[in-house]
Design a protein around this motif. Structure first.
Motif, short mmCIF file in Angstrom:
data_model
loop_
_atom_site.label_atom_id
_atom_site.label_comp_id
_atom_site.label_asym_id
_atom_site.label_seq_id
_atom_site.Cartn_x
_atom_site.Cartn_y
_atom_site.Cartn_z
N LEU A 1 3.19 0.99 2.68
CA LEU A 1 3.48 0.83 4.10
C LEU A 1 3.83 -0.64 4.29
CD1 LEU A 1 0.42 2.71 5.64
CD2 LEU A 1 2.80 3.48 5.71
N ALA B 1 -7.26 -0.47 6.82
CA ALA B 1 -8.46 0.19 6.30
C ALA B 1 -8.46 0.08 4.78
CB ALA B 1 -8.48 1.65 6.72
N GLY C 1 -5.87 2.55 3.34
CA GLY C 1 -4.59 1.85 3.42
C GLY C 1 -3.91 1.96 4.76
N ALA C 2 -4.49 2.76 5.67
CA ALA C 2 -3.85 2.93 6.98
C ALA C 2 -3.86 1.61 7.75
CB ALA C 2 -4.57 3.99 7.78
N ILE C 3 -2.80 1.40 8.49
CA ILE C 3 -2.70 0.18 9.31
C ILE C 3 -3.20 0.48 10.71
CG2 ILE C 3 -1.09 -1.48 10.30
CD1 ILE C 3 0.63 -1.04 7.75
N SER D 1 0.73 -2.54 2.73
CA SER D 1 -0.45 -1.75 2.38
C SER D 1 -0.04 -0.66 1.41
CB SER D 1 -1.05 -1.14 3.65
OG SER D 1 -2.11 -0.28 3.30
N VAL E 1 -7.09 0.02 -2.79
CA VAL E 1 -6.16 -0.19 -1.69
C VAL E 1 -5.65 -1.62 -1.83
CG1 VAL E 1 -5.92 -0.47 0.80
CG2 VAL E 1 -7.23 1.44 -0.09
#
Lengths: 880, 232
Positions: A161, B30, B55-57, A168, A131
């Motif tokens: 994102l 994440a 990768g979620a915000i 991200s 990530v």
């Protein structure tokens, strides 16, 4: 800082070089810039321009890739973490500088405060775990539409994102190897920002740390000697713990060996091993404390095996082992054998009746629980426990077991000398005297072997998004207090409740053969044969209860008879969480004859109703608790003088936050009565057994944290008060004594931690006044304790002194001191020791003309001083 | 006067509209997710939950729930403080923007988490449970919360101020010590027993840090080469 910095590297050996890259960054910053080095005249070089230099210095490393795929780096060890360092001197006075010019790079870019969140520079990851994240939180004026993110030259911007604060990217699984991230940005004014470039690695060989075998453990030993008055207790113990495993399987083992272990007692040594397979299966072996449900098994040690299998919709628990081990006899006189009596037969020969006692049967326990979870909303469960004493585990003839023969147990009739005997010695003695020995094979004088069978049902449901939970449990127990003679036959059942063998249970006849009263009249042939079920439970006359419910009450009111069965336990509980209120309501009843050998701590013969609510207000800073509890033992209609207790409790806590004073106020009122009662005759006098009391209990606690120069402290002030009232005082006789103890207590505790020296102190002052039966007793306690660490916390020293002054009938002063030290001989090897002693000083002993210390002298110099207790405790502990 | 009322009304309505339209503040990302992990965006809005993706915000008010095999690592965007959330844990992440930082508060309903906190302005990183409030000043610690039994705070580094909300008592917990905050208001501390420290699925052990890390490269002729890096 206004000159280029040229970095060059050469090779001392021949290598097929494909590429040489310079990584550099301002010292201590998060990310590296990357620049390919050019080959020229036998060396590789790259230039860092002034705009890229930092006054704090530059850190750099060089990575070389050869044509056969090898990598070499300088520095050779952890190059990304410990790079080379170059000092950068500030520019001289010459030259003109403009505000902000230090932020503009030579290539017309500006720097920005961009934080690399993930992965770390040089971090190694599994290919699927990558990530990439950067924070723009502190970077102002970034044009998000200008952001471009590349990994190994491939543009992943579309998959990222991107917000004003964060970039991200969770890229698809990446190939093993070194990867370089480049993030290009520009400000809203169109000026490019210095790209953020850093590298990390991925490897399919990468082993997740969780998958690696990890282990830890501890080995310790302790010796302690305690002396209280003339009693001395010496204990030595060895303990060991070990834990090892990977993510999906873990094991824990522990061991305790103590010098107190004895074959005359239940085991005090402990051995246990536990293996966990993920969160689904747990297997325990050795000593463990299984929890199935509080009504069946909770808090009782078992030595055996336990299995706990928990899946999403299915939960199965099984326990098999022994809760008591066999003990053949105690290590005391007349606690293995004892002489029950002496008779004489018709020939005049003495018959000695010998009996066994002091033994404990091995108790076998098997328990199972199966629960099903239906759609994560409802659950239903069944649980059963069977526990049975193993009769054969206790031997009739034992090697030890000394017993006495004297005039008290022979009635003065004895043909053998009065003295202590073992069994063999006694058998030999009476055989020579012509006496006979009577020694039964069962029904000995000690405890009888018992059996317990418990079964029950549990139901539950969760509603309204789990905010409302309802649960109900119902259990029934059977207990047999004596299984020496095993299961009764149908013929024995016939005469269990009456004396006539007529094929009918519970029928009594008068002298004319006519049935008396309202008989139970159960045909023995129409009921089950107990012998067929003896493997499940031993049914005989010693069962408690003999019938699980009141047959006659059942005829009158079936539901009430079932609910009040003396050997049942049940509860109904509702819990909710609405509008910041956490409330519960529970009705609970445990019958007077309900018993489970798996939970000896369960209180029986109690019916209670509980209402409780807790509300958190002001963002959890204000807590208000309230509860009401009704308790009674009036379960059976036959209960004499049932009592009832009503308890109300309120608690308010205001805790605004850390470093701010907080206050707690607690109030409890308990009314207890047995108003049905009257008076009772004890001997020749009449005793008033009525009870109607009110007990009020209040507590206020103020916690006041504060800081002074070089010290952080916490002052706690507690005030506690208990008052008892006899509500029938006006109706009592003048000589009635109300047994109660009122008390008042005030305590101050000051804990301090010094910031400049490694010292912690605790000072406490308290005063307690008791009033019992009209007499006042007072205690004043003053205590001080300090803990000081030296040698970088390798050595910790603590010492404490307490003074207690009590006054009432006599005045006494008690001085107690404790000293101790902990010393880390090695990083994981701790040696520790504590020593304490207590001296009592009773001034009145000095002038009472009595020999209080038993040394044959009265009122001498140290007559009033006595060493109350002392102890020494030494431990060694090694952790790995 | 009428105009004043009119403008006041418009101003209040504007505030309301602005307030309604204000997006939740982004606070963390994440960086690792494994097993079953559900995310409910903005717990206050009680929206439906979804599976949390790497990768979620994460935003202010997001609610995270981990299953029996769930694990999440997340990093806060202002100072790189991190939170590792173990299995069977439920918590809400809240963060309020301040001048150059985010005031973080983790409302831990129950479960186990590890916080590795960059040095904070006092009170800017708080872990609140039904029993305790831990005010973090820059440290590394585990918090194990059980609404019935109470909380266990295992200090690994630095200082955490642990306060029991029932009694109001508070104490500093330093590295090597464990604070026990009980549902009956009790608050004690003792030397940490190493076996009680939860496993961190995201951290290499001292032993593993000394391991040899291998990166394999495949050349055009299909020969496989291995880059060996020794980490200390």
């Amino acid at each position: 800082m206004d000159e280029d910095l040229l970095i060059s590297a050469g090779l001392l050996v021949e290598l097929p070089v494909a590429e040489v890259t310079l990584f550099f960054r301002p010292a201590h910053s998060q990310s590296y810039y990357e620049r390919r080095m050019q080959y020229q005249t036998g060396e590789w070089s790259a230039t860092i321009v002034p705009g890229e230099l930092s006054a704090g210095g530059i850190e750099y490393l060089i990575v070389m890739r050869t044509t056969d795929g090898r990598f070499y780096a300088t520095p050779t060890d952890t190059p990304f973490e410990t790079p080379h360092f170059v000092t950068v001197k500030p520019a001289g006075p010459a030259g003109r500088r403009f505000p902000g010019s230090d932020k503009v790079a030579a290539a017309g870019t500006v720097s920005a405060d961009i934080l690399i969140l993930s992965p770390q520079v040089g971090e190694l990851l599994a290919p699927e775990d990558v990530v990439i994240a950067l924070s723009l939180f502190n970077a102002d004026n970034i044009d998000t539409s200008s952001i471009r993110i590349e990994v190994d030259g491939v543009d992943y911007t579309d998959q990222a994102l991107i917000t004003a604060d964060i970039i991200s990217l969770h890229p698809p699984e990446m190939a093993s190897g070194l990867h370089t991230v480049r993030v290009y940005l520009a400000t809203i004014y169109g000026i490019s920002v210095t790209p953020v470039v850093w590298s990390f690695g991925t490897s399919s060989d990468y082993v997740d740390p969780e998958e690696r075998l990890a282990y830890s453990g501890e080995i310790g030993a302790r010796i302690a000697s305690d002396r209280i008055e003339s009693q001395v207790l010496n204990i030595s113990e060895m303990t060991a713990k070990a834990e090892a495993g990977v993510s999906w399987i873990k094991s824990r083992s522990s061991l305790r060996l103590t010098s107190r272990e004895s074959s005359y007692l239940q085991p005090l040594n402990r051995y246990s091993t536990e293996v966990e397979f993920g969160n689904y299966l747990k297997i325990q072996a050795g000593d463990f404390y299984p929890l199935l449900t509080p009504f069946i098994m909770d808090g009782k040690r078992v030595r055996g095996v336990g299995v706990d299998l928990e899946l999403k919709w299915f939960h199965f628990q099984a326990v098999s082992g022994t809760s008591e081990r066999q003990v053949q006899h105690r290590n005391r006189l007349d606690n293995g054998y004892y002489l029950a009596g002496v008779d004489q037969d018709s020939t005049g020969a003495s018959i000695y009746t010998l009996d066994r006692n002091g033994y404990t049967f091995k108790r076998q326990v098997n328990a199972y629980r199966l629960a099903l979870d239906i759609k994560s909303k409802y659950n239903i469960g069944l649980a059963v426990l069977k526990s049975k004493d193993v009769i054969s585990s206790v031997d009739k003839f034992i090697a030890g077991g000394v017993f006495s023969i004297d005039s008290t147990n022979t009635g003065g009739i004895s043909t053998v000398p009065y003295q202590n005997y073992t069994y063999d010695e006694f058998a030999s003695a009476i055989s020579g005297s012509g006496a006979k020995l009577n020694f039964a094979d069962l029904n000995w004088g000690g405890d009888s072997p018992e059996e317990n069978l418990v079964a029950g049902l549990e139901l539950g449901g969760a509603f309204d998004d789990d905010r409302l939970r309802v649960e109900a449990n119902w259990y029934i127990s059977l207990r047999n207090r004596n299984i020496w003679e095993g299961t009764m036959t149908r013929a024995q059942m016939d005469t269990a409740l009456d004396d006539s063998l007529d094929g009918l249970i519970g029928v009594q006849y008068d002298e004319f053969g006519l049935i008396v009263g309202k008989p139970l009249m159960i045909d023995t042939l129409k009921i089950f044969d107990p012998v067929k079920y003896e493997n499940i439970f031993t049914i005989n006359i010693n069962m408690v209860p003999l019938l699980p419910f009141d047959y006659f009450a059942y005829e009158d009111a079936p539901l009430r008879a079932i609910l009040n069965m003396p050997s049942t336990a049940y509860n109904l509980k509702i819990r909710g969480n609405y509008f910041k209120n956490n409330f519960s309501a529970e009705y609970r009843q445990v019958g007077p004859e309900y018993v489970s050998f798996g939970n000896p701590y369960l209180t029986s013969n109690i019916r209670e109703f509980i209402l409780a609510d807790r509300v958190l207000l002001l963002d959890n800073k204000l807590l208000i608790n309230g509860s009401y509890k009704y308790q009674s033992n009036r379960i059976l209609s036959t209960t004499v003088d049932p009592y009832r207790t009503n308890t109300m409790q309120a608690n308010i806590t205001l805790a605004p936050g850390p470093d701010v004073p907080s206050i707690t106020v607690n109030f409890q009122s308990m009314a207890k009565s047995n108003v049905m009662a009257g008076s009772d005759t004890v001997g020749t006098s009449e005793s008033d057994v009525r009870e109607s009391t009110l007990t009020r209990n209040s507590l206020m606690s103020i916690n006041f944290p504060f800081r002074l120069s070089g010290m952080t402290s916490n002052l706690v002030v507690n005030r506690y008060q208990i008052d008892n009232f006899d509500l029938l005082a006006d109706e009592r006789r003048y000589d009635f004594v109300f047994n109660s103890t009122d008390s008042r207590s005030m305590a101050l505790t000051l804990t301090s931690k010094f910031t400049n020296i490694p010292l912690r102190t605790i000072i406490n002052l308290s005063q307690t006044t008791l009033n019992a039966a009209g007499f006042d007793y007072n205690w004043i306690i003053i205590g001080f304790r300090g803990m000081y660490s030296v040698n970088e916390d390798k050595t910790r020293i603590n010492a404490g002194l307490n003074y207690l002054r009590s006054s009432g009938f006599t005045i006494a002063n008690v001085y107690n001191t404790t000293t101790g030290m902990e010393y880390y001989l090695l990083k994981n090897l701790l040696l520790a020791g504590t020593f304490q002693f207590q001296i009592a000083h009773t001034p009145s002993w000095k002038n009472d003309k009595a020999d209080n210390d038993g040394n044959g002298k009265t009122d001498e110099f140290l007559e009033a001083v006595k060493l109350n207790s002392s102890s020494i405790n030494l431990t060694v502990n090694y952790r790995f | 006067m009428k105009n004043i009322r009119h403008y006041t009304l418009i101003w209040l309505l504007s505030l309301l509209v602005i307030g309604m339209g204000r997006a939740a503040e982004k606070v963390a990302v994440a960086t690792k997710v494994s097993g079953l992990v559900n995310l409910t965006k903005s717990a206050k809005a009680k929206s439906k939950s979804s599976t949390l993706q790497p990768g979620a915000i994460l935003e202010d008010g997001d609610f995270i729930k981990t299953g029996g095999d769930g694990f999440v690592a997340l990093v806060f965007i202002d100072d790189k403080s991190s939170l590792k959330i173990k299995e069977n844990t439920e918590l809400e992440i809240t963060g309020k923007r301040q001048a150059a930082s985010i005031a973080k508060k983790i409302n831990l309903d129950h479960g186990t988490l590890r916080a590795q906190v960059t040095k904070q302005v006092k009170g800017d990183f708080i872990v609140a449970t039904p029993t305790s409030v831990a005010s973090v000043k820059g440290t590394d610690f585990w918090m194990i919360s059980d609404p019935i039994q109470g909380d266990q705070l295992i200090g690994l580094n630095g200082v955490v101020e642990l306060m029991n909300v029932f009694s109001g008592m508070a104490m500093d917990i330093t590295g090597g010590f464990t604070g026990n905050s009980l549902a009956d208001g009790g608050l004690t501390s003792d030397v940490t027993i190493p076996e009680t420290i939860p496993d961190d699925p995201d951290e290499e052990t001292e032993q593993s840090k000394k391991s040899i890390l291998k990166i394999q490269f495949q050349g055009p002729d299909n020969t496989v080469k291995t880059l060996i890096i020794e980490y200390q």
